[in-house]
Write a protein that holds these residues in place. Sequence first.
Motif, PDB file in Angstrom:
ATOM      1  N   TRP A  42       0.805  -1.299   0.132  1.00  0.00           N
ATOM      2  CA  TRP A  42      -0.118  -0.049  -0.236  1.00  0.00           C
ATOM      3  C   TRP A  42       0.898   1.315  -0.292  1.00  0.00           C
ATOM      4  CZ3 TRP A  42      -4.642  -1.147   3.887  1.00  0.00           C
ATOM      5  CH2 TRP A  42      -5.374  -2.062   3.338  1.00  0.00           C
ATOM      6  N   PHE A  43       2.036   1.146   0.586  1.00  0.00           N
ATOM      7  CA  PHE A  43       3.208   2.118   0.552  1.00  0.00           C
ATOM      8  C   PHE A  43       3.532   2.414  -0.810  1.00  0.00           C
ATOM      9  CE2 PHE A  43       4.043   4.251   4.545  1.00  0.00           C
ATOM     10  CZ  PHE A  43       3.362   3.588   5.430  1.00  0.00           C
ATOM     11  N   THR A  44       3.538   1.305  -1.692  1.00  0.00           N
ATOM     12  CA  THR A  44       4.379   1.405  -3.017  1.00  0.00           C
ATOM     13  C   THR A  44       3.914   2.384  -4.077  1.00  0.00           C
ATOM     14  OG1 THR A  44       4.898  -0.816  -2.724  1.00  0.00           O
ATOM     15  CG2 THR A  44       5.021  -0.198  -4.845  1.00  0.00           C
ATOM     16  N   GLY A  45       4.852   3.244  -4.667  1.00  0.00           N
ATOM     17  CA  GLY A  45       4.439   3.795  -5.971  1.00  0.00           C
ATOM     18  C   GLY A  45       4.769   5.400  -5.861  1.00  0.00           C
ATOM     19  N   GLU A 177      -5.194   1.793   1.270  1.00  0.00           N
ATOM     20  CA  GLU A 177      -4.867   1.253   0.015  1.00  0.00           C
ATOM     21  C   GLU A 177      -4.623   2.264  -0.842  1.00  0.00           C
ATOM     22  OE1 GLU A 177      -6.647  -1.934  -3.257  1.00  0.00           O
ATOM     23  OE2 GLU A 177      -7.896  -1.581  -1.636  1.00  0.00           O
ATOM     24  N   ASN A 178      -5.164   3.405  -0.645  1.00  0.00           N
ATOM     25  CA  ASN A 178      -4.898   4.523  -1.747  1.00  0.00           C
ATOM     26  C   ASN A 178      -4.451   5.906  -1.048  1.00  0.00           C
ATOM     27  OD1 ASN A 178      -5.394   3.255  -4.431  1.00  0.00           O
ATOM     28  ND2 ASN A 178      -7.657   2.942  -3.496  1.00  0.00           N
ATOM     29  N   GLY A 179      -3.937   5.907  -0.021  1.00  0.00           N
ATOM     30  CA  GLY A 179      -3.795   7.103   0.852  1.00  0.00           C
ATOM     31  C   GLY A 179      -2.938   6.987   1.967  1.00  0.00           C
ATOM     32  N   ILE A 207      -1.653   0.386  -7.488  1.00  0.00           N
ATOM     33  CA  ILE A 207      -0.681   0.007  -6.878  1.00  0.00           C
ATOM     34  C   ILE A 207      -0.031  -1.119  -7.797  1.00  0.00           C
ATOM     35  CG2 ILE A 207      -0.655  -1.739  -4.883  1.00  0.00           C
ATOM     36  CD1 ILE A 207      -2.822  -0.719  -3.641  1.00  0.00           C
ATOM     37  N   PRO A 208       1.282  -1.122  -7.620  1.00  0.00           N
ATOM     38  CA  PRO A 208       2.231  -2.269  -8.720  1.00  0.00           C
ATOM     39  C   PRO A 208       1.963  -3.532  -8.090  1.00  0.00           C
ATOM     40  CG  PRO A 208       3.444  -0.299  -8.079  1.00  0.00           C
ATOM     41  CD  PRO A 208       2.271  -0.186  -7.089  1.00  0.00           C
ATOM     42  N   ILE A 216       7.915  -6.335  -1.839  1.00  0.00           N
ATOM     43  CA  ILE A 216       7.136  -5.187  -1.397  1.00  0.00           C
ATOM     44  C   ILE A 216       7.814  -3.978  -1.276  1.00  0.00           C
ATOM     45  CG2 ILE A 216       4.972  -4.835  -0.108  1.00  0.00           C
ATOM     46  CD1 ILE A 216       4.905  -7.310  -1.679  1.00  0.00           C
ATOM     47  N   LEU A 217       7.048  -2.710  -1.487  1.00  0.00           N
ATOM     48  CA  LEU A 217       7.650  -1.439  -1.496  1.00  0.00           C
ATOM     49  C   LEU A 217       6.834  -0.501  -0.302  1.00  0.00           C
ATOM     50  CD1 LEU A 217       7.539  -0.866  -5.461  1.00  0.00           C
ATOM     51  CD2 LEU A 217       9.130  -1.934  -3.876  1.00  0.00           C
ATOM     52  N   ALA A 218       7.577   0.612  -0.092  1.00  0.00           N
ATOM     53  CA  ALA A 218       7.020   1.432   0.917  1.00  0.00           C
ATOM     54  C   ALA A 218       7.120   2.932   0.651  1.00  0.00           C
ATOM     55  CB  ALA A 218       7.464   1.032   2.184  1.00  0.00           C
TER      56      ALA A 218
END
Length: 247
Positions: A42-45, A177-179, A207-208, A216-218
């Motif tokens: 959820w942190f990714t992108g 999820e989006n914020g 989200i990738p 997983i990213l953040a």
Amino acid sequence: MNFIKVYTLTALFSAFTLIQATHANAITAPPLETQVKQVAQWFTGLFDNSQQVATNPSIPLITLSSCSVALTNTNPVTGTENIYLEQKSINRFRLYSFSQENSAVNLSIRAFDTNYSVTGLCNRPESEHTLDSSKVLATSCNLQLLWEPTDYIGNNSPNGCPTSSGGKVISSVTVSENGIDSLDKIFGANGNLLFATPIEFRRVDSIPEPSFTLGILAIGFWGTSKTILRKHKQKSTVSEESLFNCD
């Protein structure tokens, strides 16, 4: 008799609803390993706070981007997701590490050696998404994230993280999820609150999908108003270890 029947049915329905809700709450929480991956994804992108700026122009526009990284010159730690964070327009570069700790997700944030240049890392080919662990500072600032049905919530109150001036930063964050909604309260050495501006980041891209090699990213977060920016340039008091400040 009819009143008794109605009362009985009502009581049974209420009991059934309570059992259903209790059962749902008991089984909804995913395993901690899954939580680490979910909140990290959820942190990714790419995120920014443009929606907030549109309603409050005194807050500067801040863009956040992140990508999963591998650490060189060290043995990998099982269950830990390492993420590189790059923040603009207030430049900030950090290593974010998500891991399991007791019944929560632990978020550890560390800065880099001042001479270590990693700008634009996430724009490079995936094979180059690496960081030299010897260039990552040992001191970290930590925060625990607790699972909720639609988000993760955390703070490091009351101790927070120390600042270079002898004060502290107490950080709060809600990740969905989006914020990402974040708030850093920065206190001086005398305990007085210097400033605190909530920032509302919203996802810019989708989200990738997590990949086998990337993990997983953040994203990191924090912003200040124009007044805070002027004070911050004058004082440079917030330490490298604080969670979401824009030093």
